[in-house]
Motif scaffolding. Structure first.
Motif, PDB file in Angstrom:
ATOM      1  N   ARG A  66       0.926  -1.237   0.364  1.00 14.21           N
ATOM      2  CA  ARG A  66       0.286   0.046  -0.027  1.00 14.21           C
ATOM      3  C   ARG A  66       0.747   0.954  -0.305  1.00 14.21           C
ATOM      4  O   ARG A  66       0.381   2.186   0.207  1.00 14.21           O
ATOM      5  CB  ARG A  66      -1.208   0.202   0.812  1.00 14.21           C
ATOM      6  CG  ARG A  66      -2.598   1.193   0.748  1.00 14.21           C
ATOM      7  CD  ARG A  66      -3.237   0.250   0.343  1.00 14.21           C
ATOM      8  NE  ARG A  66      -4.370   1.153  -0.022  1.00 14.21           N
ATOM      9  CZ  ARG A  66      -5.313   1.323  -0.540  1.00 14.21           C
ATOM     10  NH1 ARG A  66      -5.736  -0.134  -1.176  1.00 14.21           N
ATOM     11  NH2 ARG A  66      -6.812   2.023  -0.759  1.00 14.21           N
ATOM     12  N   GLU A  69      -1.719   2.985  -4.166  1.00 18.38           N
ATOM     13  CA  GLU A  69      -2.825   2.852  -4.163  1.00 18.38           C
ATOM     14  C   GLU A  69      -3.200   2.583  -5.316  1.00 18.38           C
ATOM     15  O   GLU A  69      -3.479   2.919  -6.249  1.00 18.38           O
ATOM     16  CB  GLU A  69      -4.065   4.033  -3.384  1.00 18.38           C
ATOM     17  CG  GLU A  69      -5.819   3.539  -2.972  1.00 18.38           C
ATOM     18  CD  GLU A  69      -5.728   4.575  -2.850  1.00 18.38           C
ATOM     19  OE1 GLU A  69      -7.718   4.128  -2.902  1.00 18.38           O
ATOM     20  OE2 GLU A  69      -5.367   5.923  -2.430  1.00 18.38           O
ATOM     21  N   ILE A  89      -4.527  -1.682   5.911  1.00 20.58           N
ATOM     22  CA  ILE A  89      -3.226  -1.076   5.891  1.00 20.58           C
ATOM     23  C   ILE A  89      -1.645  -1.330   6.956  1.00 20.58           C
ATOM     24  O   ILE A  89      -0.700  -2.435   6.476  1.00 20.58           O
ATOM     25  CB  ILE A  89      -2.431   0.355   5.652  1.00 20.58           C
ATOM     26  CG1 ILE A  89      -3.845   0.183   4.261  1.00 20.58           C
ATOM     27  CG2 ILE A  89      -1.588   0.492   4.713  1.00 20.58           C
ATOM     28  CD1 ILE A  89      -4.292   1.606   4.072  1.00 20.58           C
TER      29      ILE A  89
END
Length: 258
Positions: A66, A69, A89
């Motif tokens: 991440r 994105e 995350i």
């Protein structure tokens, strides 16, 4: 046994999935950098991603924890689907180590302090526990004598080995490498690749973006060739390097290997 990058290392594919990517799409503004990408990485598997500049390799690997994105599709890491939720995350990042092209060490901290920072703050280890763990991994990457030095006193190859040790201090389930040797002088590349080979021998799950085809050919279980944001071809090193089926793969390897 001491390994070099010429030593074949292979694992049986009987492990569960560590990373599952389905229908991944990513845009930078109006430009689509990843297009309907599907990829599975098994636990203990070493996957090398190669391809020309701008093919989406680094964007793909940075989506796995991440740092980038994605806007379409899904990514599941160790059973946790990556969404915009911060808890998810953080959970994935705590289990995924990342080594970048540039070392990203804190210049005002010693090597030991760089390695103990995350274990102390994220894993809540005591200073003593974190320092013992850090020294263990600095020994594994063969620079325990640099523990109390500052990054500026180390060569590029040594700094990259520190970056690997720092990532290992979190005991990650998956290690990501984003062109870890591309910023190094030629004579420093082998020492970093040897460190990565040792991780491979120990069964570390690895996803590596690299142009080091000798490393890919001897260490990878699976080679992924990307172009224009898509996976063009995926197979064993023997298949990709000796019998690539796609014309684009043949052309790329022909330029790289000759």
């Amino acid at each position: 046994m001491k390994l070099s990058i010429d030593t074949p290392v292979k694992l049986a594919k009987t492990q569960p999935t560590a990373v599952e990517i389905r229908g991944l799409g990513k845009w930078y503004g109006a430009f689509q950098v990843l297009k309907n990408v599907d990829l599975d990485v098994q636990q203990g598997e070493r996957v090398v991603i190669c391809g020309p500049s701008g093919s989406g390799k680094s964007s793909l690997i940075r989506c796995i924890n991440r740092l980038e994105e994605h806007q379409e599709g899904r990514i599941v890491v160790d059973g946790v689907e990556l969404t915009g939720q911060l808890k998810r995350i953080d959970r994935v990042r705590s289990e995924v180590g990342m080594v970048f092209q540039h070392f990203n060490l804190f210049p005002h901290l010693t090597i030991l302090e760089n390695c103990t920072l995350a274990p102390r703050w994220v894993r809540k280890m005591s200073r003593r526990e974190a320092e013992e763990l850090a020294m263990h991994y600095l020994e594994r990457v063969r620079i325990p004598d640099k523990a109390h030095c500052y990054p500026a006193k180390l060569s590029g190859g040594q700094q990259q080995r520190v970056a690997i040790a720092r990532a290992l201090c979190m005991n990650p389930r998956v290690m990501l490498f984003d062109e870890p040797t591309s910023a190094l002088d030629p004579e420093m590349i082998k020492e970093v690749l040897d460190t990565m080979v040792q991780l491979a021998e120990e069964g570390m799950t690895m996803v590596c973006v690299t142009h080091e085809m000798g490393f890919a050919r001897k260490v990878a279980d699976k080679v992924v060739f990307m172009d224009a944001g898509q996976i063009v071809e995926c197979g064993s090193p023997d298949q990709i390097f000796t019998q690539p089926s796609h014309e684009r793969t043949q052309r790329f390897l022909g330029q790289l290997l000759h």
